[in-house]
Design an enzyme around this catalytic site. Structure first.
Site, mmCIF file in Angstrom:
data_model
loop_
_atom_site.group_PDB
_atom_site.id
_atom_site.type_symbol
_atom_site.label_atom_id
_atom_site.label_comp_id
_atom_site.label_asym_id
_atom_site.label_seq_id
_atom_site.Cartn_x
_atom_site.Cartn_y
_atom_site.Cartn_z
ATOM 1 N N TYR A 48 0.981 -1.206 0.066
ATOM 2 C CA TYR A 48 0.030 0.113 -0.035
ATOM 3 C C TYR A 48 0.913 1.425 0.055
ATOM 4 O O TYR A 48 0.683 2.117 0.877
ATOM 5 C CB TYR A 48 -1.005 -0.067 1.271
ATOM 6 C CG TYR A 48 -2.081 0.828 1.260
ATOM 7 C CD1 TYR A 48 -2.407 1.480 -0.133
ATOM 8 C CD2 TYR A 48 -2.624 1.539 2.405
ATOM 9 C CE1 TYR A 48 -3.595 2.226 0.026
ATOM 10 C CE2 TYR A 48 -3.676 2.428 2.554
ATOM 11 C CZ TYR A 48 -4.206 2.970 1.186
ATOM 12 O OH TYR A 48 -5.057 3.714 1.081
ATOM 13 N N LEU A 84 15.134 -3.315 11.098
ATOM 14 C CA LEU A 84 13.767 -2.705 11.531
ATOM 15 C C LEU A 84 12.931 -2.258 10.625
ATOM 16 O O LEU A 84 13.491 -1.535 9.708
ATOM 17 C CB LEU A 84 14.169 -1.782 12.577
ATOM 18 C CG LEU A 84 13.000 -0.993 13.507
ATOM 19 C CD1 LEU A 84 12.354 -1.886 14.146
ATOM 20 C CD2 LEU A 84 13.338 0.158 14.236
ATOM 21 N N ASP A 85 11.772 -2.514 10.298
ATOM 22 C CA ASP A 85 10.745 -1.891 9.536
ATOM 23 C C ASP A 85 10.108 -1.372 10.073
ATOM 24 O O ASP A 85 8.811 -1.893 10.919
ATOM 25 C CB ASP A 85 9.973 -3.328 8.809
ATOM 26 C CG ASP A 85 9.414 -2.735 7.327
ATOM 27 O OD1 ASP A 85 8.988 -1.542 7.523
ATOM 28 O OD2 ASP A 85 8.793 -3.616 6.640
ATOM 29 N N THR A 109 4.097 -1.966 13.809
ATOM 30 C CA THR A 109 2.973 -1.121 13.197
ATOM 31 C C THR A 109 2.190 -0.961 14.348
ATOM 32 O O THR A 109 2.124 -1.377 15.293
ATOM 33 C CB THR A 109 2.176 -2.174 12.193
ATOM 34 O OG1 THR A 109 1.011 -1.440 11.830
ATOM 35 C CG2 THR A 109 1.817 -3.456 12.833
ATOM 36 N N LEU A 110 1.111 0.048 14.203
ATOM 37 C CA LEU A 110 0.117 0.495 15.248
ATOM 38 C C LEU A 110 -1.180 -0.100 14.864
ATOM 39 O O LEU A 110 -2.376 0.111 15.571
ATOM 40 C CB LEU A 110 0.063 1.962 15.198
ATOM 41 C CG LEU A 110 1.276 2.742 15.902
ATOM 42 C CD1 LEU A 110 1.184 4.015 15.977
ATOM 43 C CD2 LEU A 110 1.563 2.256 17.261
ATOM 44 N N GLU A 113 -5.025 -4.906 12.687
ATOM 45 C CA GLU A 113 -5.162 -5.797 11.471
ATOM 46 C C GLU A 113 -3.856 -6.075 10.832
ATOM 47 O O GLU A 113 -3.667 -7.106 10.313
ATOM 48 C CB GLU A 113 -6.146 -5.048 10.453
ATOM 49 C CG GLU A 113 -6.433 -5.912 9.294
ATOM 50 C CD GLU A 113 -7.492 -7.341 9.597
ATOM 51 O OE1 GLU A 113 -7.089 -8.089 8.811
ATOM 52 O OE2 GLU A 113 -7.900 -7.404 10.597
ATOM 53 N N CYS A 271 -6.015 11.955 -5.686
ATOM 54 C CA CYS A 271 -4.611 11.702 -5.494
ATOM 55 C C CYS A 271 -3.580 11.270 -6.562
ATOM 56 O O CYS A 271 -2.550 11.847 -6.780
ATOM 57 C CB CYS A 271 -4.346 10.692 -4.493
ATOM 58 S SG CYS A 271 -4.874 10.923 -2.658
#
Length: 334
Positions: A48, A84-85, A109-110, A113, A271
Site C-alpha cells: 500500500y 527494523l521495518d 505497526t500500530l 489488523e 490523489c
C-alpha cells in the site's frame, strides 16, 4: 490567502505533536478497515505504497516487486543482519528480506489488523523464525539494528516529531548501519494539510517538503548518502488501484455503502491527479552514521549483472575500491 492558510496550517501541525495514543487512533481510522477492502485493489503482496515502474513492469504486481527489490538494494542487506521495518504494513517487505536475504527482521505497526495479517503471512511462508511483528510505536524501540527501513509511514509522523523520528533512527542504527526512508513529499515549500483528506482519509497526516525533512536529518547528525525522487510512479500506482477498485465496486458497496464507495473513488482519483499534475511526489532518502557505509557509486543499484546467489559481490568494483583504500563490500539482495 492559500499561501497564508498553508503557513498557518503547518504552524498548527508543528505546535501539536502527535501523541502515541492519538497516533494509534489515526492508524486505526484508515488501516484497520476491512481487509476485504484492501484485497479488492492492492496487488497480491498487499503493498500500500508507491510502486516502481521499471521498463519490464507490465503489471502492478511487477511494479510492486520492483519497488521491494529497489529498496532492498539500497539497504545492502547481508545474511543475519538485524533489520527494523518501521510501519511494516501487512509484512511484505519484511518477509521478502527474511526470505531472500536471510535477514532477521522486526516489523512494527500500530494497526492491529496489519499486525495480525503480517504474522499469519510469515507463518504461512515459513519465515516466522526470521520475521517477527510487533504492535509498537517507533518511539518505543530501544535496540540496535544493522538496517532500518520505513516505507509510507513518515507521512503520519507529523512535522512536530520529525526530529524525534530521525533521532530514533540514529539511536537504533548500528555504527555501520544503513537506513532508507520512503515517503510522499511535496515539490514546494512546507505547507498545511488537505482538510478533506485530513477528515475522511488520513487524520493528522502531513505531507513533508524535502527541505524540512533534510533540515531534521541534518540536526540528527546522520549522513544523507542518497536521495531519489519518484515523480510519476505514484500516479501510475493510483491509476491501477482506481481501476481495480472500479472492477470490484459492487463488492465494496456490499461491504460498506454507496457513500463510502464515492468517497474512496474521489480519494484515489484526486490523489492520482495530485501526483500527475499537482505538487506531490515520492522521495527515498538513504541514511547512514558513517560516510563510507555505502559504496562510492550507484553501480550496485542499476548495473545489469549476472544474478546468482542473493548475496553476490562485484569483484571489479571491490578491487577499485580497495585500490582507493576504502574498505567497502558491494552487495545486492536479488
Amino acid at each position: 490567502m492559500a499561501r497564508l492558510r498553508a503557513k498557518l496550517g503547518r504552524l498548527a501541525h508543528v505546535l501539536r505533536p502527535i501523541r502515541k495514543a492519538k497516533a494509534k487512533a489515526n492508524v486505526a481510522h484508515h488501516y484497520d478497515l476491512s481487509s476485504g477492502l484492501y484485497e479488492m485493489f492492492l496487488d497480491e503482496d498487499w503493498q500500500y505504497s508507491c510502486a516502481y515502474f521499471g521498463e519490464d513492469c507490465d503489471t502492478l504486481e511487477d511494479a510492486q516487486a520492483a519497488k521491494r527489490s529497489h529498496i532492498a538494494k539500497k539497504l545492502l542487506p547481508e545474511p543475519r543482519h538485524r533489520v527494523l521495518d518501521i510501519g511494516c504494513g501487512w509484512g511484505g517487505l519484511a518477509i521478502e528480506l527474511a526470505q531472500n536475504c536471510d535477514a532477521q527482521v522486526t516489523g512494527i505497526t500500530l494497526s492491529e489488523e496489519q499486525h495480525r495479517r503480517a504474522g499469519v503471512r510469515a507463518r504461512e511462508q515459513g519465515v516466522d523464525d526470521r520475521a517477527a511483528f510487533k504492535l509498537a510505536d517507533y518511539r518505543e524501540i530501544d535496540e540496535q539494528f544493522d538496517r532500518i527501513v520505513s516505507v509510507g509511514m513518515f507521512e503520519h509522523v507529523g512535522a512536530a516529531s520529525f526530529g524525534t523520528f530521525f533521532e530514533a533512527i540514529k539511536q537504533n542504527l548500528a555504527p555501520r548501519g544503513i537506513a532508507v526512508v520512503h515517503s510522499i513529499g511535496r515539490m514546494e515549500p512546507p505547507g498545511g494539510r488537505d482538510p478533506w483528506i485530513d477528515k475522511y482519509i488520513f487524520p493528522d497526516g502531513y505531507v513533508p517538503a524535502l527541505s524540512e525533512t533534510l533540515a531534521a536529518i541534518e540536526r540528527s547528525g546522520l549522513w544523507v548518502t542518497d536521495i531519489e525522487i519518484l515523480r510519476l510512479h505514484y500516479a501510475e500506482t493510483l491509476r491501477h488501484w482506481y481501476e481495480r477498485f472500479q472492477e470490484r465496486r459492487a463488492a465494496a458497496h456490499a461491504l460498506y455503502d454507496e457513500r463510502f464507495c464515492r468517497m474512496w473513488e474521489y480519494y484515489l482519483a484526486a490523489c492520482e491527479m495530485m501526483f500527475r499534475n499537482g505538487t506531490l511526489m515520492v522521495f527515498q532518502v538513504q541514511l547512514a552514521k558513517e560516510r563510507d557505509a555505502v559504496p562510492l557509486t550507484r553501480d550496485y543499484l542499476y548495473s545489469d549483472r549476472r544474478k546468482g546467489h542473493p548475496h553476490w559481490a562485484d569483484e571489479a568494483l571491490n578491487e577499485r575500491v580497495e585500490a582507493e583504500a576504502v574498505p567497502l563490500r558491494v552487495g545486492e539482495c536479488v
